[in-house]
Design a protein around this motif. Structure first.
Motif, PDB file in Angstrom:
ATOM      1  N   SER A   1       0.893  -1.103   0.073  1.00  0.00           N
ATOM      2  CA  SER A   1       0.035  -0.029  -0.046  1.00  0.00           C
ATOM      3  C   SER A   1       0.859   1.395   0.006  1.00  0.00           C
ATOM      4  N   TRP A   2       2.015   1.068   0.550  1.00  0.00           N
ATOM      5  CA  TRP A   2       3.004   2.178   0.608  1.00  0.00           C
ATOM      6  C   TRP A   2       2.934   3.361  -0.563  1.00  0.00           C
ATOM      7  N   PRO A   3       3.327   2.517  -1.805  1.00  0.00           N
ATOM      8  CA  PRO A   3       3.391   3.539  -2.956  1.00  0.00           C
ATOM      9  C   PRO A   3       2.313   4.129  -3.554  1.00  0.00           C
ATOM     10  N   PHE A   4       0.971   3.707  -2.942  1.00  0.00           N
ATOM     11  CA  PHE A   4      -0.169   4.352  -3.399  1.00  0.00           C
ATOM     12  C   PHE A   4      -0.491   5.799  -2.362  1.00  0.00           C
ATOM     13  N   ILE A   5       0.135   5.644  -1.158  1.00  0.00           N
ATOM     14  CA  ILE A   5      -0.173   6.568   0.074  1.00  0.00           C
ATOM     15  C   ILE A   5       0.975   7.442   0.255  1.00  0.00           C
ATOM     16  N   LEU A   6       2.210   6.947  -0.251  1.00  0.00           N
ATOM     17  CA  LEU A   6       3.389   7.751   0.136  1.00  0.00           C
ATOM     18  C   LEU A   6       3.553   9.324  -0.405  1.00  0.00           C
ATOM     19  N   ARG A   7       3.295  10.170   0.490  1.00  0.00           N
ATOM     20  CA  ARG A   7       3.351  11.502   0.016  1.00  0.00           C
ATOM     21  C   ARG A   7       4.294  12.021   1.279  1.00  0.00           C
ATOM     22  N   TRP A   8       3.609  13.155   2.097  1.00  0.00           N
ATOM     23  CA  TRP A   8       4.356  13.578   3.220  1.00  0.00           C
ATOM     24  C   TRP A   8       3.557  12.724   4.455  1.00  0.00           C
ATOM     25  N   SER A   9       4.110  11.609   4.712  1.00  0.00           N
ATOM     26  CA  SER A   9       3.438  11.105   5.806  1.00  0.00           C
ATOM     27  C   SER A   9       4.148  10.881   7.026  1.00  0.00           C
ATOM     28  N   TYR A  10       3.334  10.550   8.204  1.00  0.00           N
ATOM     29  CA  TYR A  10       3.998  10.223   9.541  1.00  0.00           C
ATOM     30  C   TYR A  10       3.603   9.086   9.934  1.00  0.00           C
ATOM     31  N   LEU A  11       4.564   8.146  10.317  1.00  0.00           N
ATOM     32  CA  LEU A  11       4.469   6.653  10.596  1.00  0.00           C
ATOM     33  C   LEU A  11       4.607   6.816  12.317  1.00  0.00           C
ATOM     34  N   SER A  12       3.463   5.753  12.757  1.00  0.00           N
ATOM     35  CA  SER A  12       3.748   5.603  14.005  1.00  0.00           C
ATOM     36  C   SER A  12       3.409   3.935  14.520  1.00  0.00           C
ATOM     37  N   ILE A  13       4.360   3.225  15.344  1.00  0.00           N
ATOM     38  CA  ILE A  13       3.644   1.828  15.400  1.00  0.00           C
ATOM     39  C   ILE A  13       3.736   1.580  16.957  1.00  0.00           C
ATOM     40  N   LEU A  14       2.407   0.948  17.141  1.00  0.00           N
ATOM     41  CA  LEU A  14       2.017   0.794  18.538  1.00  0.00           C
ATOM     42  C   LEU A  14       1.923  -0.750  18.851  1.00  0.00           C
ATOM     43  N   GLY A  15       2.270  -1.089  19.995  1.00  0.00           N
ATOM     44  CA  GLY A  15       1.929  -2.671  20.396  1.00  0.00           C
ATOM     45  C   GLY A  15       1.021  -2.592  21.422  1.00  0.00           C
ATOM     46  N   ILE A  16       0.062  -3.511  21.591  1.00  0.00           N
ATOM     47  CA  ILE A  16      -0.840  -3.585  22.597  1.00  0.00           C
ATOM     48  C   ILE A  16      -0.681  -4.940  23.181  1.00  0.00           C
ATOM     49  N   TYR A  17      -0.283  -5.125  24.461  1.00  0.00           N
ATOM     50  CA  TYR A  17       0.011  -6.231  24.996  1.00  0.00           C
ATOM     51  C   TYR A  17      -0.868  -6.281  26.537  1.00  0.00           C
ATOM     52  N   ASN A  18      -1.421  -7.155  26.733  1.00  0.00           N
ATOM     53  CA  ASN A  18      -2.209  -7.273  27.916  1.00  0.00           C
ATOM     54  C   ASN A  18      -2.752  -5.601  28.169  1.00  0.00           C
ATOM     55  N   ASP A  19      -3.527  -5.124  27.286  1.00  0.00           N
ATOM     56  CA  ASP A  19      -4.121  -3.903  27.329  1.00  0.00           C
ATOM     57  C   ASP A  19      -3.244  -2.761  27.884  1.00  0.00           C
ATOM     58  N   THR A  20      -2.023  -3.014  27.513  1.00  0.00           N
ATOM     59  CA  THR A  20      -0.965  -1.702  27.635  1.00  0.00           C
ATOM     60  C   THR A  20      -0.216  -1.444  26.327  1.00  0.00           C
ATOM     61  N   LEU A  21      -0.200   0.047  26.319  1.00  0.00           N
ATOM     62  CA  LEU A  21       0.346   0.444  24.939  1.00  0.00           C
ATOM     63  C   LEU A  21       1.691   0.614  25.065  1.00  0.00           C
ATOM     64  N   ASN A  22       2.440   0.131  23.785  1.00  0.00           N
ATOM     65  CA  ASN A  22       3.933   0.463  23.750  1.00  0.00           C
ATOM     66  C   ASN A  22       4.212   1.133  22.535  1.00  0.00           C
ATOM     67  N   ASP A  23       5.198   1.931  22.612  1.00  0.00           N
ATOM     68  CA  ASP A  23       5.691   2.696  21.634  1.00  0.00           C
ATOM     69  C   ASP A  23       6.834   1.958  20.947  1.00  0.00           C
ATOM     70  N   LEU A  24       6.572   1.137  19.772  1.00  0.00           N
ATOM     71  CA  LEU A  24       7.666   0.456  19.094  1.00  0.00           C
ATOM     72  C   LEU A  24       8.691   1.207  18.350  1.00  0.00           C
ATOM     73  N   LEU A  25       8.409   2.682  18.282  1.00  0.00           N
ATOM     74  CA  LEU A  25       9.727   3.214  17.959  1.00  0.00           C
ATOM     75  C   LEU A  25      10.389   4.115  18.656  1.00  0.00           C
ATOM     76  N   THR A  26      10.471   3.622  19.823  1.00  0.00           N
ATOM     77  CA  THR A  26      11.235   4.362  20.929  1.00  0.00           C
ATOM     78  C   THR A  26      12.492   3.776  21.644  1.00  0.00           C
ATOM     79  N   LYS A  27      13.406   4.025  22.291  1.00  0.00           N
ATOM     80  CA  LYS A  27      14.438   3.286  22.758  1.00  0.00           C
ATOM     81  C   LYS A  27      13.971   2.502  23.939  1.00  0.00           C
ATOM     82  N   SER A  28      12.863   2.729  24.712  1.00  0.00           N
ATOM     83  CA  SER A  28      12.152   2.220  25.711  1.00  0.00           C
ATOM     84  C   SER A  28      10.810   1.619  25.481  1.00  0.00           C
TER      85      SER A  28
END
Ligand SMILES: Nc1ncnc2c1ncn2[C@@H]1O[C@H](COP(=O)(O)OP(=O)(O)OP(=O)(O)O)[C@@H](O)[C@H]1O
Length: 413
Positions: free
Chosen positions: A238-265
């Protein structure tokens, strides 16, 4: 500037001709002077003596000068007439030139007006296309459910009767299930992606779009969403169809807690903040991406952090939900219209029956959290399906986060 530069050679030529004329007139004047002085010499002031007067100038020379003067007069006349003719030509050409410049300016003005009209027509068409396309998708259903059958598992208990129906055969019982589309075990990654393409186009038009992969562990959710390097899934395609000026974030949800997967911690837990209809996660890393390579390297980092977070919490990666969100900003250079949509790609944790898997301890806690959030998701879809007044988005972090992608004119696959 155009007029000045084009006139310059003509002005030089006129100046040159005028100079020549002046020179010729000076020559003529000089010749006249000479003739006059010669004639004066011919009539001496003192009366002639009786001796035979000696001519002051040789008559043959006089004749020669007279002939030369005549010739000079003739060429002077010719030159004058040529100069007049040249001036008339130049005037004529200048007139034509100014005419053409005037016409060109008019043509340019008309072309600018026409371009403006076309631009406004195009803008109208773009808005109309978006609206019609959105209506078409709404007619097909803002929430569409596809079923992908897996090769190895499908043969024994699944039967694809047509494009929208599968039959599950269990202990001799046949149970029919209806979907918006059914992909047979032989369908490819490309086929599945083509099915999701309409909603991806909608994201470019400025709508919130969500593509969720749901199924039991090992059924092929990650394969469908991420795929392999050789055979990429929906995310990558899907990237080539939507790639313009985009912001990407990745979240993990484990045991109903949110984790930022693009951080050092990545194992640090985050909260959800609600402001009006907007749902956000304060502190969540958003990386600006412009190329496919940017996206791939950010995704790789997310995958790596998912594993780190999983290991620290002693879980397998598949025991958490993965939510990749891409904020897409677009602008049409011709119409000047801008749009902003979000594409959320969700690889949900595998659904299992706790009694069947005989999970214990940490596994039991994980399974309970997964089932709770998937049940909440089911309740949200149930409420949306019957247009309920209250949609229980806040029953789990997963549904709470997905609220903007599941409500209003958002599209879901
Ligand atoms: N349609 C398919 N064609 C070929 N291989 C597949 C297909 N679907 C899944 N697989 C393979 O099956 C295995 C399990 O698939 P996958 O990891 O995608 O399952 P999953 O549903 O994401 O599991 P989990 O819930 O544990 O994350 C992988 O090795 C994957 O490559």
């Amino acid at each position: 500037c155009l007029e000045k530069s084009s006139c310059k050679p003509l002005q030089v030529e006129i100046k040159h001709l005028n100079q020549k004329l002046a020179e010729l007139e000076a020559d003529q004047q000089e010749a006249r002077e000479k003739i006059r002085s010669l004639l004066n010499r011919r009539t001496p002031a003192v009366p002639p003596d009786k001796t035979t007067p000696k001519p002051a100038v040789d008559p043959s020379q006089l004749r020669k000068v007279s002939r030369l003067t005549r010739e000079l007069n003739i060429s002077n006349k010719q030159l004058r007439s040529t100069a007049h003719q040249a001036l008339a030509d130049i005037k004529n050409q200048l007139g034509q030139f100014y005419d053409t410049v005037g016409k060109l300016a008019q043509v340019e003005q008309e072309a600018t007006k026409e371009t403006e009209e076309l631009r406004s027509l195009y803008r109208k068409e773009v808005v109309e296309r978006k609206s019609l396309y959105n209506k078409l998708l709404e007619l097909q259903g803002n929430i569409r459910v596809f079923c992908r059958c897996r090769k190895s598992l499908a043969s024994s208990c699944l039967e694809k009767t047509d494009d929208q129906e599968v039959v599950v055969i269990q202990k001799g019982n046949r149970k029919k299930f209806q979907f918006d589309k059914v992909y047979s075990p032989s369908s490819t990654q490309e086929d599945v992606f083509t099915g999701t393409l309409p909603v991806i186009t909608s994201c470019v038009d400025g709508y919130n779009v969500c593509i969720l992969a749901y199924g039991q562990t090992g059924s092929g959710k990650t394969y469908t969403m991420m795929g392999s390097k050789e055979n990429p899934g929906v995310n990558i395609r899907s990237w080539p169809f939507i790639l313009r000026w985009s912001y990407l974030s990745i979240l993990g949800i484990y045991n109903d807690t949110l984790n930022d997967l693009l951080t050092k911690s990545p194992s640090a837990s985050l909260d959800i903040r609600v402001q009006g209809k907007a749902v956000s996660v304060p502190g969540l890393t958003q990386v600006q991406v412009q190329t496919e390579t940017d996206i791939l390297s950010v995704m790789e980092m997310g995958e790596k952090n998912r594993k780190i977070a999983s290991t620290k919490m002693n879980i397998q990666s598949s025991r958490s939900h993965l939510m990749v969100a891409l904020e897409v900003e677009g602008s049409d250079e011709v119409s000047g219209l801008t749009s902003r949509g979000t594409l959320t790609l969700c690889d949900l944790a595998g659904s299992e029956r706790i009694s069947k898997t005989e999970a214990e301890g940490q596994r039991l806690v994980e399974a309970a959290a997964i089932n709770k959030s998937l049940t909440a998701l089911g309740q949200v879809f149930g409420a949306l399906k019957c247009n309920a007044l209250h949609i229980p988005f806040r029953n789990s972090k997963l549904t709470h986060l997905l609220q903007p992608c599941l409500s209003g004119d958002a599209k879901v696959n």
